[in-house]
Write a protein that holds these residues in place. Structure first.
Motif, PDB file in Angstrom:
ATOM      1  N   SER A 199       0.680  -1.206  -0.003  1.00 58.31           N
ATOM      2  CA  SER A 199      -0.547  -0.216   0.098  1.00 58.31           C
ATOM      3  C   SER A 199       1.257   1.499   0.124  1.00 58.31           C
ATOM      4  CB  SER A 199      -0.754   0.185   1.335  1.00 58.31           C
ATOM      5  OG  SER A 199      -0.224   0.331   1.954  1.00 58.31           O
ATOM      6  N   PHE A 208      -4.283   3.809  -1.424  1.00 57.84           N
ATOM      7  CA  PHE A 208      -4.366   2.939   0.695  1.00 57.84           C
ATOM      8  C   PHE A 208      -5.504   2.409   0.706  1.00 57.84           C
ATOM      9  CE2 PHE A 208      -3.717   8.070   0.660  1.00 57.84           C
ATOM     10  CZ  PHE A 208      -2.934   8.226   1.655  1.00 57.84           C
ATOM     11  N   SER A 212      -7.578   1.868   5.759  1.00 64.31           N
ATOM     12  CA  SER A 212      -6.599   3.454   5.326  1.00 64.31           C
ATOM     13  C   SER A 212      -8.056   4.512   4.836  1.00 64.31           C
ATOM     14  CB  SER A 212      -5.757   3.304   4.901  1.00 64.31           C
ATOM     15  OG  SER A 212      -4.796   2.634   5.214  1.00 64.31           O
ATOM     16  N   ARG A 213      -9.104   3.809   3.725  1.00 64.04           N
ATOM     17  CA  ARG A 213      -9.720   4.780   2.826  1.00 64.04           C
ATOM     18  C   ARG A 213     -10.791   4.892   4.003  1.00 64.04           C
ATOM     19  NH1 ARG A 213      -8.033   1.051  -1.283  1.00 64.04           N
ATOM     20  NH2 ARG A 213     -10.631   0.288  -1.226  1.00 64.04           N
ATOM     21  N   GLU A 214     -11.363   3.497   4.840  1.00 66.17           N
ATOM     22  CA  GLU A 214     -12.385   4.058   5.369  1.00 66.17           C
ATOM     23  C   GLU A 214     -12.178   5.117   6.407  1.00 66.17           C
ATOM     24  OE1 GLU A 214     -15.299   1.067   8.182  1.00 66.17           O
ATOM     25  OE2 GLU A 214     -12.363   1.179   8.203  1.00 66.17           O
ATOM     26  N   TYR A 217     -11.909   8.503   5.319  1.00 62.61           N
ATOM     27  CA  TYR A 217     -13.842   8.957   5.047  1.00 62.61           C
ATOM     28  C   TYR A 217     -13.897   9.657   6.110  1.00 62.61           C
ATOM     29  CZ  TYR A 217     -18.652   8.001   4.058  1.00 62.61           C
ATOM     30  OH  TYR A 217     -19.858   8.012   3.785  1.00 62.61           O
ATOM     31  N   ASP A 240     -16.724   4.023  -1.339  1.00 62.25           N
ATOM     32  CA  ASP A 240     -15.975   3.166  -2.312  1.00 62.25           C
ATOM     33  C   ASP A 240     -15.490   2.117  -3.441  1.00 62.25           C
ATOM     34  OD1 ASP A 240     -12.975   3.226  -1.165  1.00 62.25           O
ATOM     35  OD2 ASP A 240     -13.487   0.992  -0.337  1.00 62.25           O
ATOM     36  N   ASN A 243     -12.460   2.607  -5.663  1.00 60.99           N
ATOM     37  CA  ASN A 243     -11.355   2.602  -5.387  1.00 60.99           C
ATOM     38  C   ASN A 243     -10.875   1.193  -5.279  1.00 60.99           C
ATOM     39  OD1 ASN A 243     -10.481   4.936  -4.600  1.00 60.99           O
ATOM     40  ND2 ASN A 243     -12.189   5.218  -3.151  1.00 60.99           N
TER      41      ASN A 243
END
Length: 282
Positions: A199, A208, A212-214, A217, A240, A243
């Motif tokens: 990542s 990400f 990590s995206r969570e 967000y 998401d 992604n």
């Protein structure tokens, strides 16, 4: 569209960073990829654009005129201990702009140091072979940051599929091609776990991962809509969709050790100051 971005001019004695130069923000290259600067001076400049009351929400980016490689994020505790679970606390991300013009290299470092560490308060997902097994003191420190303020949502110290932080992704078929449990994280080779093989928080590539995206967000929405905003997992999954990984990650690869690091020089771990920015300014 939920971000405010400000640019503040800081005039240095020398226009580029090299040996024994003097800069307005006290930046210096250290050993390996380490970069240091005068955080207090950065906070002073930031207050030309942002009020003191909002400093716990602020991410400061210091772009250094240099071709040298490196990058370091300086992270500070929230001024208010009851700051919520969405990654509050100011941060200063130092990195060179790469005067050679390679914007790809710049974007990788920026995403890792500023977006990952500085904004989302993510931990590193790489490991140093010499560090070996994670220590009890390190586990206690990282879990304390997570429990108090929601930092470090992308690493954990258990490989139990039902207890690990990102267990909800492991049982969701929409993420079966992406998320698993991989040993080696938080700079330690064993006993610390990350969600994906690679990542942006490991080798500065691949973007990400889902946990990590969570976290990104979650913090965006808490800051934009207030601490009363309530997280809904299905809303995140819908957001998401663009992604999510489409490549196949088979079951045998979703949970395994990865003790051998690739030939890659990881960045310097973030410098975490265990006090608030106000305490530093006294």
């Amino acid at each position: 569209n939920l971000f405010n971005v400000y640019s503040v001019t800081a005039v240095s004695k020398h226009g580029q960073q090299y040996y024994e130069t003097e800069t307005a923000l006290g930046t210096q290259f250290g050993e390996g990829s380490y970069i240091e600067g005068d955080d207090c001076k950065c906070f002073e400049y930031a207050q030309l654009a942002v009020s003191e009351e909002r400093m716990d929400e602020v991410l400061i980016l210091v772009l250094i005129n240099s071709n040298d490689a490196g990058g370091t994020c300086s992270m500070w505790f929230p001024d208010n201990d009851d700051a919520g679970d969405f990654g509050n606390g100011p941060a200063v991300a130092y990195f060179p702009v790469n005067l050679s013009g390679d914007l790809y290299d710049l974007s990788y470092v920026l995403h890792h140091e500023a977006c990952g560490h500085g904004f989302a308060k993510l931990d590193d997902e790489y490991s140093y072979e010499l560090l070996g097994t994670v220590t009890a003191d390190h586990i206690s420190k990282i879990t304390s940051f997570r429990d108090r303020w929601g930092w470090c949502r992308n690493v954990d110290f258990t490989n139990d599929w039902e207890k690990i932080q990102w267990h909800h992704f492991l049982t969701d078929s929409r993420y079966e091609n992406e998320v698993g449990i991989f040993e080696g994280a938080s700079t330690y080779l064993k006993g610390a776990y990350r969600p994906t093989e690679n990542s942006i928080m490991r080798h500065n590539t691949d973007g990400f991962n889902a946990p990590s995206r969570e976290a990104i967000y979650y913090r965006i929405h808490k800051l934009a809509y207030g601490s009363d905003w309530e997280y809904d997992y299905e809303d995140f999954v819908e957001y998401d969709a663009v992604n999510r990984k489409t490549s196949t990650l088979n079951a045998s690869r979703r949970s395994r050790a990865s003790y051998v690091e690739r030939a890659y020089l990881p960045g310097h771990p973030p410098v975490i100051h265990q006090k608030s920015w106000r305490d530093a300014m006294k």
